[in-house]
Design an enzyme around this catalytic site. Structure first.
Site, short mmCIF file in Angstrom:
data_model
loop_
_atom_site.label_atom_id
_atom_site.label_comp_id
_atom_site.label_asym_id
_atom_site.label_seq_id
_atom_site.Cartn_x
_atom_site.Cartn_y
_atom_site.Cartn_z
NE ARG A 107 97.18 18.87 91.75
CZ ARG A 107 96.82 17.74 92.35
NH1 ARG A 107 96.20 16.81 91.67
NH2 ARG A 107 97.08 17.53 93.62
NE ARG B 193 98.70 16.26 97.94
CZ ARG B 193 97.68 15.47 98.31
NH1 ARG B 193 97.68 14.19 97.94
NH2 ARG B 193 96.68 15.95 99.02
N GLY C 66 96.60 5.48 91.64
CA GLY C 66 97.68 6.20 90.98
C GLY C 66 98.13 7.36 91.84
CG ASN D 102 97.03 10.40 81.96
OD1 ASN D 102 96.93 10.68 80.77
ND2 ASN D 102 96.39 11.07 82.90
CG ASP D 103 103.11 11.04 77.55
OD1 ASP D 103 103.10 12.20 78.00
OD2 ASP D 103 103.93 10.65 76.71
N GLY E 70 98.07 13.75 91.19
CA GLY E 70 98.51 14.53 90.05
C GLY E 70 98.67 13.75 88.77
CB VAL E 71 98.81 10.14 87.99
CG1 VAL E 71 97.48 9.45 88.32
CG2 VAL E 71 99.54 9.39 86.89
N GLY E 72 96.29 12.28 87.08
CA GLY E 72 95.14 12.47 86.18
C GLY E 72 94.01 11.47 86.36
CE LYS E 73 94.20 8.77 91.88
NZ LYS E 73 95.33 9.71 92.03
N GLY E 74 91.39 11.62 88.37
CA GLY E 74 90.09 12.30 88.42
C GLY E 74 89.60 12.73 87.05
NE ARG F 33 92.82 19.00 98.67
CZ ARG F 33 93.27 17.89 98.13
NH1 ARG F 33 92.78 17.46 96.96
NH2 ARG F 33 94.21 17.19 98.72
#
Length: 226
Positions: free
Chosen positions: A168, A179, A42, A204-205, A45-49, A75
């Site tokens: 973020r 990105r 994905g 992912n809403d 920033g889509v929220g996979k993690g 990081r």
């Protein structure tokens, strides 16, 4: 005479059934299989993690995260061997030459790869391995010699994705634009031929709704017991 009529009727019924099945094919019975890995892709920033962390926290011991290799710098807060194996480009290229990666890619000038050793370590523990890779990596893993379930997580809209990246606050505007360009390419790929690679394409809403969808799919495909 009666037998002839009966034979004709049976023949007509048979032809009708064949025609019906062409219009309404019988659904294949699904059999759960033992999964070796769950591949999740994905845009950034889509929220996979967040989804992966929630899954692992909710089912301790069921899943193991494959630690990828990368040539980028750590990081703040990232730990070598936990979040990534941080290596030099020379080391990474040597691993490619030695055939140590299942998949690897150059992302924004930095190398990322999934090593065979990292995946085998999780599999030997008896857990289902979670692999977080991009769409190109997923295509390569499609030919790997183990059972994978492929999931792509998409944002509700491109505008929402951009807002999430900005919130973020971890990267410059230039990096965000880079990105977003990559995200556009990934979403175009999904629209064109995503179904040929991914078993599930989910949105992912809402985190809770998306997580329930993810968890339900993994139960269906044998990665979780109901």
């Amino acid at each position: 005479m009666l037998w002839t009529i009966l034979s004709v009727l049976l023949a007509i019924a048979g032809l009708a059934f064949v025609a019906y099945r062409k219009v309404f094919p019988k659904k294949k019975k699904f059999t759960k299989t033992k999964l070796d890995a769950v591949v999740i892709s994905g845009p950034a920033g889509v929220g996979k993690g967040t989804l992966i962390k929630k899954l692992m926290d909710s089912h301790p011991g069921k899943f193991g995260f494959s630690v990828s290799h990368t040539t980028r710098d750590p990081r703040p807060g990232e730990v070598d061997g936990v979040h990534y194996h941080f290596v030099t480009r020379e080391k990474f290229e040597s691993m490619i030459k030695n055939g140590e990666f299942l998949e690897h890619a150059d992302v924004h000038g930095k190398m990322y790869g999934t090593s065979k050793a990292a995946v085998d370590k999780v599999r030997r523990s008896g857990a289902v391995c979670i692999l977080e890779v991009d769409v190109k990596g997923a295509e390569r893993l499609k030919s790997a010699n183990f059972s994978c379930y492929f999931i792509f997580v998409r944002p509700p809209s491109f505008e929402v994705l951009r807002e999430r990246m900005l919130k973020r606050g971890a990267e410059s505007e230039d990096k965000i634009q880079t990105r977003l360009q990559t995200a556009r390419q990934e979403l175009d790929f999904i629209a064109e031929k995503g179904r040929t690679v991914y078993d599930k394409i989910m949105e992912n809403d809402s985190l809770e709704v998306a997580y329930k969808s993810l968890e339900g799919a993994l139960k269906l495909y044998g990665a979780l017991t109901v």
